[in-house]
Scaffold this motif. Structure first.
Motif, PDB file in Angstrom:
ATOM      1  N   TRP A  32       0.840  -1.203   0.000  1.00  0.00           N
ATOM      2  CA  TRP A  32       0.000   0.000   0.000  1.00  0.00           C
ATOM      3  C   TRP A  32       0.880   1.260   0.000  1.00  0.00           C
ATOM      4  O   TRP A  32       1.810   1.371   0.802  1.00  0.00           O
ATOM      5  N   PRO A  33       0.562   2.227  -0.838  1.00  0.00           N
ATOM      6  CA  PRO A  33       1.346   3.477  -0.854  1.00  0.00           C
ATOM      7  C   PRO A  33       1.384   4.168   0.508  1.00  0.00           C
ATOM      8  O   PRO A  33       2.409   4.709   0.906  1.00  0.00           O
ATOM      9  N   GLU A  34       0.267   4.139   1.240  1.00  0.00           N
ATOM     10  CA  GLU A  34       0.253   4.801   2.556  1.00  0.00           C
ATOM     11  C   GLU A  34       1.152   4.074   3.562  1.00  0.00           C
ATOM     12  O   GLU A  34       1.718   4.688   4.466  1.00  0.00           O
ATOM     13  N   MET A  35       1.319   2.750   3.403  1.00  0.00           N
ATOM     14  CA  MET A  35       2.232   2.021   4.284  1.00  0.00           C
ATOM     15  C   MET A  35       3.676   2.329   3.918  1.00  0.00           C
ATOM     16  O   MET A  35       4.527   2.496   4.797  1.00  0.00           O
ATOM     17  N   LEU A  36       3.968   2.425   2.631  1.00  0.00           N
ATOM     18  CA  LEU A  36       5.313   2.821   2.207  1.00  0.00           C
ATOM     19  C   LEU A  36       5.676   4.185   2.794  1.00  0.00           C
ATOM     20  O   LEU A  36       6.800   4.385   3.274  1.00  0.00           O
ATOM     21  N   ALA A  40       8.768   5.112   5.496  1.00  0.00           N
ATOM     22  CA  ALA A  40       9.727   6.195   5.256  1.00  0.00           C
ATOM     23  C   ALA A  40       9.655   7.257   6.355  1.00  0.00           C
ATOM     24  O   ALA A  40      10.683   7.721   6.855  1.00  0.00           O
ATOM     25  N   ALA A  41       8.441   7.637   6.763  1.00  0.00           N
ATOM     26  CA  ALA A  41       8.267   8.652   7.804  1.00  0.00           C
ATOM     27  C   ALA A  41       8.822   8.190   9.152  1.00  0.00           C
ATOM     28  O   ALA A  41       9.238   9.014   9.965  1.00  0.00           O
ATOM     29  N   TYR A  60      15.758  -6.415   6.183  1.00  0.00           N
ATOM     30  CA  TYR A  60      16.889  -5.541   6.494  1.00  0.00           C
ATOM     31  C   TYR A  60      16.476  -4.095   6.274  1.00  0.00           C
ATOM     32  O   TYR A  60      15.801  -3.772   5.298  1.00  0.00           O
ATOM     33  N   TYR A  61      16.881  -3.228   7.197  1.00  0.00           N
ATOM     34  CA  TYR A  61      16.708  -1.795   6.995  1.00  0.00           C
ATOM     35  C   TYR A  61      17.759  -1.047   7.809  1.00  0.00           C
ATOM     36  O   TYR A  61      18.421  -1.613   8.679  1.00  0.00           O
ATOM     37  N   GLU A  62      17.895   0.219   7.494  1.00  0.00           N
ATOM     38  CA  GLU A  62      18.788   1.107   8.220  1.00  0.00           C
ATOM     39  C   GLU A  62      17.948   2.232   8.806  1.00  0.00           C
ATOM     40  O   GLU A  62      16.925   2.624   8.236  1.00  0.00           O
ATOM     41  N   THR A  63      18.404   2.743   9.939  1.00  0.00           N
ATOM     42  CA  THR A  63      17.713   3.848  10.589  1.00  0.00           C
ATOM     43  C   THR A  63      18.675   4.572  11.514  1.00  0.00           C
ATOM     44  O   THR A  63      19.638   3.970  11.994  1.00  0.00           O
ATOM     45  N   ALA A  69      11.878   4.736  15.433  1.00  0.00           N
ATOM     46  CA  ALA A  69      11.178   4.174  14.276  1.00  0.00           C
ATOM     47  C   ALA A  69      10.134   3.158  14.730  1.00  0.00           C
ATOM     48  O   ALA A  69       8.999   3.154  14.233  1.00  0.00           O
ATOM     49  N   GLN A  70      10.506   2.301  15.678  1.00  0.00           N
ATOM     50  CA  GLN A  70       9.562   1.307  16.214  1.00  0.00           C
ATOM     51  C   GLN A  70       8.371   2.009  16.870  1.00  0.00           C
ATOM     52  O   GLN A  70       7.217   1.618  16.669  1.00  0.00           O
ATOM     53  N   ALA A  71       8.655   3.030  17.674  1.00  0.00           N
ATOM     54  CA  ALA A  71       7.578   3.750  18.365  1.00  0.00           C
ATOM     55  C   ALA A  71       6.644   4.431  17.370  1.00  0.00           C
ATOM     56  O   ALA A  71       5.418   4.414  17.540  1.00  0.00           O
TER      57      ALA A  71
END
Length: 125
Positions: A32-36, A40-41, A60-63, A69-71
């Motif tokens: 879903w675009p809103e989930m993407l 990102a947000a 895998y991701y970077e942050t 990000a989890q919160a």
């Protein structure tokens, strides 16, 4: 002098129900675009999912701040809706997939070791 904090690299593992694998893959093409936008947000970037043998899923991701990000995603109604729909695809999962995945320990990173090696070489008399 302030040193820049290295981004966190996060890798995780989940087990997809093999009987639902085709549907799981279809749900990700596209997401879903809103989930993407929510991912990102949240501050996650360079996010990838990989499929292994036996329907093992590796993510895998970077942050810059994984706790933030989890919160962010935990408080997102869009992420909650997506994760509620995705939960049925996983075996042995207790909780939302984005929060209950098994984290993996990084044992090697080429960039980090090359950087350390270059630093050590430049300080060796």
């Amino acid at each position: 002098m302030t040193s820049a904090k290295q981004p966190s690299r996060v890798c995780f593992q989940l087990q997809i129900d093999p009987a639902r694998l085709d549907e799981y893959l279809a749900r990700h093409s596209p997401v879903w675009p809103e989930m993407l936008a929510e991912i990102a947000a949240s501050g996650r970037r360079n996010y990838s999912l990989f499929l292994g043998a036996g329907a093992t899923l590796i993510g895998y991701y970077e942050t810059d701040d994984d706790a933030a990000a989890q919160a962010y995603l935990a408080a997102s109604p869009i992420a909650a809706r997506w994760e509620a729909e995705m939960a049925r695809f996983f075996v042995g999962l207790h909780g939302r997939p984005d929060q209950a995945a098994t984290p993996l320990t990084e044992v090697f990173n080429l960039h980090d070791q090359l950087t350390a090696s270059a630093t050590n070489e430049s300080t060796t008399p």
